[in-house]
Scaffold this motif. Structure first.
Motif, PDB file in Angstrom:
ATOM      1  N   SER A 296      26.418  16.540 -19.573  1.00  0.00           N
ATOM      2  CA  SER A 296      26.931  17.841 -20.588  1.00  0.00           C
ATOM      3  C   SER A 296      26.257  18.552 -20.971  1.00  0.00           C
ATOM      4  CB  SER A 296      27.065  17.125 -21.917  1.00  0.00           C
ATOM      5  OG  SER A 296      27.753  18.621 -22.567  1.00  0.00           O
ATOM      6  N   VAL A 297      26.851  20.230 -19.273  1.00  0.00           N
ATOM      7  CA  VAL A 297      25.988  20.752 -19.862  1.00  0.00           C
ATOM      8  C   VAL A 297      26.703  22.283 -19.809  1.00  0.00           C
ATOM      9  CG1 VAL A 297      25.142  22.308 -17.566  1.00  0.00           C
ATOM     10  CG2 VAL A 297      24.853  20.027 -16.564  1.00  0.00           C
ATOM     11  N   ALA A 298      25.966  23.219 -20.771  1.00  0.00           N
ATOM     12  CA  ALA A 298      26.856  24.309 -22.228  1.00  0.00           C
ATOM     13  C   ALA A 298      26.550  25.110 -21.219  1.00  0.00           C
ATOM     14  CB  ALA A 298      26.133  23.362 -23.100  1.00  0.00           C
ATOM     15  N   ALA A 299      27.075  25.938 -21.335  1.00  0.00           N
ATOM     16  CA  ALA A 299      26.780  26.956 -20.215  1.00  0.00           C
ATOM     17  C   ALA A 299      26.997  28.237 -21.680  1.00  0.00           C
ATOM     18  CB  ALA A 299      28.623  27.515 -19.105  1.00  0.00           C
ATOM     19  N   GLY A 300      26.458  29.232 -20.870  1.00  0.00           N
ATOM     20  CA  GLY A 300      26.251  30.468 -22.239  1.00  0.00           C
ATOM     21  C   GLY A 300      27.579  31.185 -22.960  1.00  0.00           C
ATOM     22  N   ASP A 301      28.485  30.777 -22.670  1.00  0.00           N
ATOM     23  CA  ASP A 301      30.237  31.545 -22.314  1.00  0.00           C
ATOM     24  C   ASP A 301      31.152  30.316 -23.609  1.00  0.00           C
ATOM     25  OD1 ASP A 301      30.495  29.553 -20.639  1.00  0.00           O
ATOM     26  OD2 ASP A 301      31.920  30.968 -19.358  1.00  0.00           O
TER      27      ASP A 301
END
Length: 436
Positions: A296-301
C-alpha cells in the motif's frame, strides 16, 4: 416420518404441557424463578454501582478486556443461572425429577444465553457471531427437548468416503466449530506477538513485518492441523488431493503465489520498507503497509495505490529513502545575455542557502550549463533533509529567484518572434465593390 406419528407426538406434548401447567409444582418453580430473577437484578445493580466500567480491566489485552466487561454486564444472567441450578438440584434430590423440569429448562436457557454472550463478545465478524449464536441456540433447544442425542446420531449416519476419509455432517460441523475456535485463539496470539514485535526498537520495520507474517502464517497452519487432528481426520488421507492442489496452484494461482514469494523477498532484502518514499512507474508516495499480496503506497493527495509485490521485484523502483533521506533538489532556470552570470549564481546560491528546509552543512551550488539561443541556462542544486514536499520547496526557491531578479533588473528570457519583410510592402487586395 408417518403423519400419524406426528399427530401422536403433538397430542402427547399437549397433554404433558397441560399436566405441567395444572400442577402446583409448576407454580412453585415459577415462584422460585421469579425470586432468582429478583436477586439477580439486585446483585447486578450492586455490582454496577461499585464497578467503574470506563476504567475496568484497563491495561488488559483487548479480547480479555471485552470478555471481562461483558461478564460484568451479564452478572444478572450468571446469578440467575446459578440460583436456578441450585434450586433444580435441591428439588431433584428432594422430590420427583419431573417436578423440577421447568427449572431445568430455565437453567439451560440462562446458561446458553450467558455462553453465547461471552463467546461472541470477543468476535468482530458479524457472520461468525450469528453462526455461533444460532448453533448454540439449536444445541440448547435440542438438549431441552431431549433430542440432542438422536440429532447427533442422524448427522453421523450420513457419510461420504473420499480417499479413505469418511466425511459426515457431524464431522464437518465439529471441524468448523474447532477451526473457528482455533483461529480465534490464533488471532489473539498473533495480535499479542505483533504488539510485542512492533514495540521492539532493535528490529527494522521490514524485519518486524516479516516476523509478524511468519508467526501469523505458522499459527494458522498449526490451528488447522490441530482442528483436523481433534476430529479424527488423518492428515495422510488428504494426500489424494495434493496433486489437484498442485495443478490448481500451477494454473490458476500463479500470480498469487508469485506475489506471496515476492513479498517475502521484499521483507528479507529490505529494499523497501514501511515509511519509504518510492516511485513505481507513474505512482509516487510513501509505503503505508506491506501485505501478503500487495504494498500500500499512500500518495500525498489522499489516494492510495495497491501495487502487487511482484511489480516491486520485477520493475524499476525509485526509493528516495533507501539509505539516506537527504534529497538533492535541482532548479533549472535561465536569464538573458545582459545579466552578469557571476551575479546570477551568487543570488541563486544565497536564496537556496536561506531556504528553511535546506541543509546547512551542504552548501548549494549553481552552475552555468548552456549558452542557448534565447539566453543563458543555469542549474541550481541544494539538499533538503526529507523528500516530502520537494515540489513545494522548489516552488518557494523559484519565487524567491523571481523577486531577486526583479530587484537586480535581471530578465528571464522568453521567445520573441520578429517578421522582416524584404522587397517592399505586401500587395493589398480590395474586395469587389469597395472603393479605395
Amino acid at each position: 416420518m408417518d403423519p400419524s406419528d406426528i399427530l401422536d407426538f403433538v397430542h402427547a406434548t399437549a397433554r404433558s404441557v397441560g399436566a405441567e401447567i395444572t400442577s402446583p409444582w409448576f407454580y412453585l418453580q415459577f415462584g422460585l424463578m421469579l425470586a432468582a430473577a429478583g436477586i439477580a437484578l439486585a446483585t447486578n445493580a450492586a455490582i454496577r454501582a461499585r464497578v467503574d466500567m470506563t476504567s475496568f480491566a484497563t491495561g488488559w489485552p483487548l479480547p480479555l478486556r471485552h470478555f471481562a466487561r461483558v461478564l460484568v454486564e451479564s452478572a444478572s444472567t450468571a446469578v440467575f443461572a446459578i440460583l436456578v441450578i441450585a434450586a433444580r438440584v435441591a428439588m431433584y434430590h428432594s422430590t420427583w425429577p419431573s417436578r423440577s423440569y421447568l427449572l431445568m429448562v430455565a437453567a439451560k436457557l440462562a446458561v446458553a444465553w450467558l455462553v453465547i454472550r461471552l463467546v461472541t463478545s470477543v468476535m468482530r465478524n458479524a457472520f461468525i457471531v450469528q453462526l455461533v449464536s444460532l448453533t448454540a441456540w439449536a444445541v440448547a433447544a435440542l438438549s431441552i427437548i431431549g433430542q440432542l442425542g438422536p440429532a447427533i446420531d442422524a448427522l453421523d449416519s450420513v457419510s461420504v468416503v473420499l480417499g479413505g476419509l469418511r466425511l459426515t455432517p457431524l464431522l464437518l460441523i465439529q471441524f468448523g466449530a474447532l477451526l473457528i475456535a482455533a483461529l480465534w485463539l490464533t488471532n489473539i496470539a498473533s495480535n499479542f506477538a505483533e504488539s510485542r514485535i512492533s514495540r521492539s526498537t532493535d528490529l527494522t520495520p521490514s524485519v518486524q513485518v516479516l516476523l509478524i507474517k511468519m508467526i501469523r502464517l505458522g499459527l494458522i497452519i498449526v490451528a488447522i492441523a490441530i482442528a483436523m487432528s481433534a476430529v479424527g481426520i488423518n492428515l495422510s488421507a488428504l494426500a489424494v488431493f495434493s496433486g489437484a492442489v498442485g495443478v490448481g496452484i500451477g494454473i490458476g494461482l500463479q500470480k498469487i503465489v508469485a506475489n506471496f514469494i515476492s513479498g517475502i523477498i521484499l521483507l528479507a532484502d529490505k529494499s523497501v520498507k514501511p515509511g519509504d518514499l518510492v516511485t513505481i512507474g507513474d505512482s509516487t508516495g510513501r509505503i503505508n503497509e506491506m501485505k501478503t499480496r500487495y504494498v500500500s503506497v499512500a500518495a500525498g493527495d489522499g489516494r492510495e495505490f495497491l501495487i502487487p509485490n511482484e511489480d516491486l521485484v520485477t520493475q524499476k523502483v525509485t526509493n528516495w529513502t533507501y539509505t539516506d533521506k537527504n534529497t538533492l533538489v535541482k532548479v533549472i532556470f535561465g536569464t538573458n545575455y545582459d545579466a552578469d552570470p557571476h551575479l546570477v549564481c551568487k543570488l541563486a546560491i544565497d536564496i537556496a542557502a536561506a531556504a528553511p528546509r535546506a541543509i546547512k552543512g551542504k552548501p548549494p551550488s549553481c552552475l552555468l550549463t548552456e549558452f542557448a539561443e534565447a539566453g543563458m541556462k543555469f542549474s541550481l542544486t541544494f539538499w533538503i533533509a526529507d523528500p516530502d514536499g520537494m515540489d513545494g520547496v522548489k516552488s518557494e526557491v523559484m519565487l524567491a529567484l523571481w523577486e531577486a531578479f526583479k530587484r537586480a533588473d535581471i530578465r528571464v528570457p522568453y521567445p520573441v518572434r520578429e517578421i522582416v519583410i524584404r522587397g517592399g510592402a505586401l500587395p493589398v487586395e480590395t474586395a469587389p465593390g469597395v472603393s479605395n
